[in-house]
Design an enzyme around this catalytic site. Structure first.
Site, PDB file in Angstrom:
ATOM      1  N   GLY A 251       0.831  -1.205   0.000  1.00 55.30           N
ATOM      2  CA  GLY A 251       0.000   0.000   0.000  1.00 55.30           C
ATOM      3  C   GLY A 251       0.869   1.260   0.000  1.00 55.30           C
ATOM      4  N   ASP A 252       1.940   1.231   0.768  1.00 51.44           N
ATOM      5  CA  ASP A 252       2.848   2.388   0.820  1.00 51.44           C
ATOM      6  C   ASP A 252       3.536   2.578  -0.537  1.00 51.44           C
ATOM      7  OD1 ASP A 252       2.171   2.382   3.501  1.00 51.44           O
ATOM      8  OD2 ASP A 252       3.915   1.185   4.068  1.00 51.44           O
TER       9      ASP A 252
HETATM   10  P1  ATP Z   1       0.135  -2.256   3.452  1.00 49.58           P
HETATM   11  O1  ATP Z   1      -0.690  -1.692   4.599  1.00 49.58           O
HETATM   12  O2  ATP Z   1       0.847  -3.535   3.807  1.00 49.58           O
HETATM   13  O3  ATP Z   1       1.071  -1.261   2.857  1.00 49.58           O
HETATM   14  P2  ATP Z   1      -2.377  -2.179   1.978  1.00 49.58           P
HETATM   15  O4  ATP Z   1      -3.385  -3.074   2.646  1.00 49.58           O
HETATM   16  O5  ATP Z   1      -2.480  -0.734   2.226  1.00 49.58           O
HETATM   17  O6  ATP Z   1      -0.891  -2.687   2.296  1.00 49.58           O
HETATM   18  P3  ATP Z   1      -2.870  -3.636  -0.469  1.00 49.58           P
HETATM   19  O7  ATP Z   1      -4.283  -3.461  -0.900  1.00 49.58           O
HETATM   20  O8  ATP Z   1      -2.508  -4.935   0.184  1.00 49.58           O
HETATM   21  O9  ATP Z   1      -2.423  -2.381   0.396  1.00 49.58           O
HETATM   22  O10 ATP Z   1      -1.897  -3.512  -1.741  1.00 49.58           O
HETATM   23  C1  ATP Z   1      -1.728  -2.346  -2.505  1.00 49.58           C
HETATM   24  C2  ATP Z   1      -1.505  -2.733  -3.944  1.00 49.58           C
HETATM   25  O11 ATP Z   1      -0.350  -3.576  -4.061  1.00 49.58           O
HETATM   26  C3  ATP Z   1      -2.656  -3.538  -4.574  1.00 49.58           C
HETATM   27  O12 ATP Z   1      -3.657  -2.683  -5.113  1.00 49.58           O
HETATM   28  C4  ATP Z   1      -1.912  -4.314  -5.671  1.00 49.58           C
HETATM   29  O13 ATP Z   1      -1.677  -3.461  -6.774  1.00 49.58           O
HETATM   30  C5  ATP Z   1      -0.568  -4.620  -4.991  1.00 49.58           C
HETATM   31  N1  ATP Z   1      -0.595  -5.911  -4.278  1.00 49.58           N
HETATM   32  C6  ATP Z   1      -0.790  -6.124  -2.957  1.00 49.58           C
HETATM   33  N2  ATP Z   1      -0.776  -7.449  -2.656  1.00 49.58           N
HETATM   34  C7  ATP Z   1      -0.545  -8.096  -3.816  1.00 49.58           C
HETATM   35  C8  ATP Z   1      -0.420  -9.480  -4.189  1.00 49.58           C
HETATM   36  N3  ATP Z   1      -0.526 -10.474  -3.300  1.00 49.58           N
HETATM   37  N4  ATP Z   1      -0.211  -9.763  -5.489  1.00 49.58           N
HETATM   38  C9  ATP Z   1      -0.104  -8.788  -6.407  1.00 49.58           C
HETATM   39  N5  ATP Z   1      -0.203  -7.466  -6.124  1.00 49.58           N
HETATM   40  C10 ATP Z   1      -0.427  -7.117  -4.849  1.00 49.58           C
END
Ligand code: ATP
Length: 311
Positions: A251-252
């Site tokens: 996400g970051d």
């Molecule tokens: P964090 O808090 O760990 O930074 P988050 O929950 O804010 O993560 P996510 O929705 O998990 O963010 O991920 C952000 C983006 O990263 C997703 O929209 C996707 O593009 C990519 N991504 C995350 N997990 C995966 C995965 N398992 N496979 C492929 N792409 C991923």
């Protein structure tokens, strides 16, 4: 110049041990100590993408010195306010039986004199900032509407404000109309106070936030990609299937990707694709909050953006 706002930074300590047991001493040969926290991840990824970055917030004590050393090593300009308490440390104990135990310090209390110092500095930094990227929780001593105050100051100088936080600080910040927010599904559910069981539900909530004044609502959906709502409509980004190694910090990285693209004056469609490519590239690395620039370029070619519904 991109300015990252990191109000509650942390040192992340990670111990990997064979089997974690209560009431036992554990000798550990595999451990890592890194400058952690969401905002520092964003700053690191922006540097990898080639941006000029400076980071501001609060740092204190030996932990603060450690983070300052990391900023120096990464060539991130250090504009933190020094405080009289120790920057927090967050400990994660990873066991081979796949359990993870975390100890998260609540962190320093920021006294009013340091808050005032920060606000004076922040107003000055806005003068030559293209985009502000603020991430993470608020430290003790700051009011829940602190991000709203920072957004209002940014509006006065016509600087775009990207915010990645959760809970009450996010709720309060919406009224101040940030340029972009990036909740994941859980954070979006927290914000609207209900479970969102379908993509339509997610889109509807994202639209409500858009109509409440957020210019770009970017909802990240992990391996399912992302949804963006802005004045052009509702868009979905489909990402390639990958063998994820460590998706923490994706996400970051996604926020960094979006900020990188808009500060280079890219249109929102490219920014969305670039943001997703950075998120995916982070998930392909072992290290949290890191991307390989070549991987980003490769993944970018495999991301589709299409209109989900018209508003
Ligand atoms: P964090 O808090 O760990 O930074 P988050 O929950 O804010 O993560 P996510 O929705 O998990 O963010 O991920 C952000 C983006 O990263 C997703 O929209 C996707 O593009 C990519 N991504 C995350 N997990 C995966 C995965 N398992 N496979 C492929 N792409 C991923």
């Amino acid at each position: 110049m991109i300015t990252t706002v990191v109000l509650n930074p942390a040192i992340d300590v990670r111990y990997s041990i064979d089997r974690f047991e209560l009431n036992k001493s554990h000798r550990c040969t595999h451990y890592q100590k890194t400058a952690g926290g969401k905002g520092l991840n964003v700053s690191r990824v922006l540097r990898i993408l080639g941006d000029d970055v400076r980071a501001t917030g609060f740092l204190g004590g030996n932990s603060g010195e450690f983070i300052a050393g990391e900023l120096h090593r990464l060539a991130i300009e250090n504009r933190f306010v020094r405080i009289d308490e120790e920057t927090r440390t967050c400990i994660a104990i990873l066991s081979k039986d796949l359990t993870q135990t975390e100890i998260l310090e609540s962190g320093p209390f920021i006294k009013k004199e340091f808050v005032d110092q920060f606000l004076t500095l922040y107003r000055k930094l806005l003068d030559d900032t293209t985009v502000i990227s603020a991430s993470g929780s608020l430290p003790r001593g700051l009011e829940d509407d602190f991000y709203s105050l920072l957004i209002e100051e940014a509006h006065k100088k016509r600087v775009k404000f990207v915010l990645d936080t959760s809970g009450l600080p996010l709720k309060k910040a919406i009224q101040a109309r940030p340029f972009l927010i990036k909740p994941n599904q859980t954070e979006l559910e927290q914000l609207c106070g209900k479970k969102l069981s379908s993509e339509e539900d997610v889109i509807q909530q994202a639209c409500e936030l858009y109509f409440a004044g957020v210019e770009n609502v970017l909802v990240s959906l992990g391996a399912a990609g992302a949804i963006l709502v802005n004045r052009e409509g509702v868009f979905k980004a489909r990402i390639p299937k990958i063998q994820a190694i460590n998706p923490v910090g994706s996400g970051d990285s996604m926020v960094a990707g979006f900020v990188h693209a808009i500060s280079a004056h890219s249109d929102w469609e490219h920014a969305l694709r670039y943001a997703c490519a950075c998120g995916v590239a982070n998930a392909m690395e072992e290290e949290t909050g890191k991307v390989n620039a070549e991987t980003v370029r490769e993944v970018l070619k495999k991301i589709d953006v299409f209109g989900a519904v018209s508003k």
